[in-house]
Design a protein around this motif. Structure first.
Motif, PDB file in Angstrom:
ATOM      1  N   TYR A   1       0.842  -1.195   0.000  1.00 50.04           N
ATOM      2  CA  TYR A   1       0.000   0.000   0.000  1.00 50.04           C
ATOM      3  C   TYR A   1       0.879   1.247   0.000  1.00 50.04           C
ATOM      4  O   TYR A   1       1.968   1.251   0.580  1.00 50.04           O
ATOM      5  CB  TYR A   1      -0.889   0.041   1.246  1.00 50.04           C
ATOM      6  N   GLN A   2       0.347   2.296  -0.599  1.00 48.45           N
ATOM      7  CA  GLN A   2       0.990   3.603  -0.584  1.00 48.45           C
ATOM      8  C   GLN A   2       0.096   4.552   0.212  1.00 48.45           C
ATOM      9  O   GLN A   2      -1.124   4.574   0.001  1.00 48.45           O
ATOM     10  CB  GLN A   2       1.123   4.124  -2.016  1.00 48.45           C
ATOM     11  N   GLN A   3       0.699   5.325   1.105  1.00 47.25           N
ATOM     12  CA  GLN A   3      -0.072   6.312   1.857  1.00 47.25           C
ATOM     13  C   GLN A   3       0.624   7.662   1.834  1.00 47.25           C
ATOM     14  O   GLN A   3       1.797   7.763   2.181  1.00 47.25           O
ATOM     15  CB  GLN A   3      -0.293   5.870   3.311  1.00 47.25           C
ATOM     16  N   LYS A   4      -0.124   8.677   1.455  1.00 44.77           N
ATOM     17  CA  LYS A   4       0.370  10.046   1.477  1.00 44.77           C
ATOM     18  C   LYS A   4      -0.189  10.745   2.716  1.00 44.77           C
ATOM     19  O   LYS A   4      -1.240  10.336   3.227  1.00 44.77           O
ATOM     20  CB  LYS A   4      -0.028  10.762   0.193  1.00 44.77           C
ATOM     21  N   PRO A   5       0.503  11.776   3.198  1.00 46.99           N
ATOM     22  CA  PRO A   5       0.095  12.426   4.451  1.00 46.99           C
ATOM     23  C   PRO A   5      -1.363  12.876   4.426  1.00 46.99           C
ATOM     24  O   PRO A   5      -1.810  13.524   3.472  1.00 46.99           O
ATOM     25  CB  PRO A   5       1.051  13.607   4.558  1.00 46.99           C
ATOM     26  N   GLY A   6      -2.111  12.497   5.461  1.00 45.27           N
ATOM     27  CA  GLY A   6      -3.494  12.906   5.596  1.00 45.27           C
ATOM     28  C   GLY A   6      -4.470  12.175   4.699  1.00 45.27           C
ATOM     29  O   GLY A   6      -5.649  12.535   4.658  1.00 45.27           O
TER      30      GLY A   6
END
Lengths: 107, 121
Positions: free
Chosen positions: A36-41
């Motif tokens: 998974y990729q997660q960007k801030p917020g």
């Protein structure tokens, strides 16, 4: 419980570089590993399931490999939008644990 | 397209209760396996609960079993998480997620934007 260990915890790279992250399971998990990729917020986004199956709409510069206990996520020709935190997750056995994440930062 | 929108988060005292909602569109929750996943501030991701498409099968992480209940309202196409006996370590952003497989493979294919729950006196 199954432990998922990601390395490195953070890495700096430049646009155009190729980077690889690893995820190691404390026990055998076959190919039941997902990235998974997660960007801030933001919410996480599924990139790869089953260790190497690229999700529809995910750029082909992302690839996954591995089986058993050791897995790798590779991103070729880094783009500005790729700078984010990446998590691996196993679905082989409960509890369905995530790794602690690898933060990809711009150099 | 698949869309998930959580609501119901807020500040609650230790020992209190809260109910989270996740409104779904673009698919039917009654035919899907649905999850709750949480993320403590600045921390990693933790799977919390699943309700399978047959609805009779619900499973929970050890950390919430006996305190949290997952459910759904098919007529409203909405997923819920009833959280009781809340503790400070339940403080997190709670995401609802749709499984890649309708029965439930524990692969989180679609996610909502999350709702923040803060447990503090």
């Amino acid at each position: 419980d199954m432990q998922m260990t990601q390395s490195p915890s953070s890495v700096s790279a430049s646009v155009g570089d190729t980077v690889s992250f690893t995820c190691r399971a404390s026990q055998y998990i076959s190919h039941y590993l997902h990235w998974y990729q997660q960007k801030p917020g933001k919410a996480p986004k599924l990139l790869i399931n089953g260790a190497s199956a690229l999700r529809s709409g995910v750029p082909s510069r992302f690839s996954g490999s591995g089986s058993g206990t050791d897995f790798t996520l590779t991103i070729t020709s880094l783009q500005p939008e790729d700078f984010a935190t990446y998590y691996c997750q196993q679905s082989f056995i409960a509890p369905y644990t995530f790794g602690q994440g690898t933060k990809l930062e711009i150099k | 397209q698949v869309q998930l929108v959580e609501s119901g988060g807020g500040v609650v005292q230790p020992g209190g209760s809260l109910r989270l909602s996740c409104a779904a569109s673009g698919f039917s929750v009654s035919r899907s396996a649905m999850h709750w996943v949480r993320q403590a501030p600045g921390k990693g991701l933790e799977w919390v609960a699943i309700i399978r498409n047959d609805e009779t099968n619900k499973y929970y992480s050890d950390s919430v079993r006996g305190r949290f209940t997952i459910s759904r309202d098919n007529s409203k196409n909405t997923l819920y998480l009833q959280m009781n006996s809340l503790r400070p370590d339940d403080t997190a952003v709670y995401f609802c997620a749709k499984d890649l497989d309708d029965y439930g493979d524990y692969v989180f294919a679609y996610w909502g934007q999350g709702t923040l729950v803060t447990v503090s006196s």
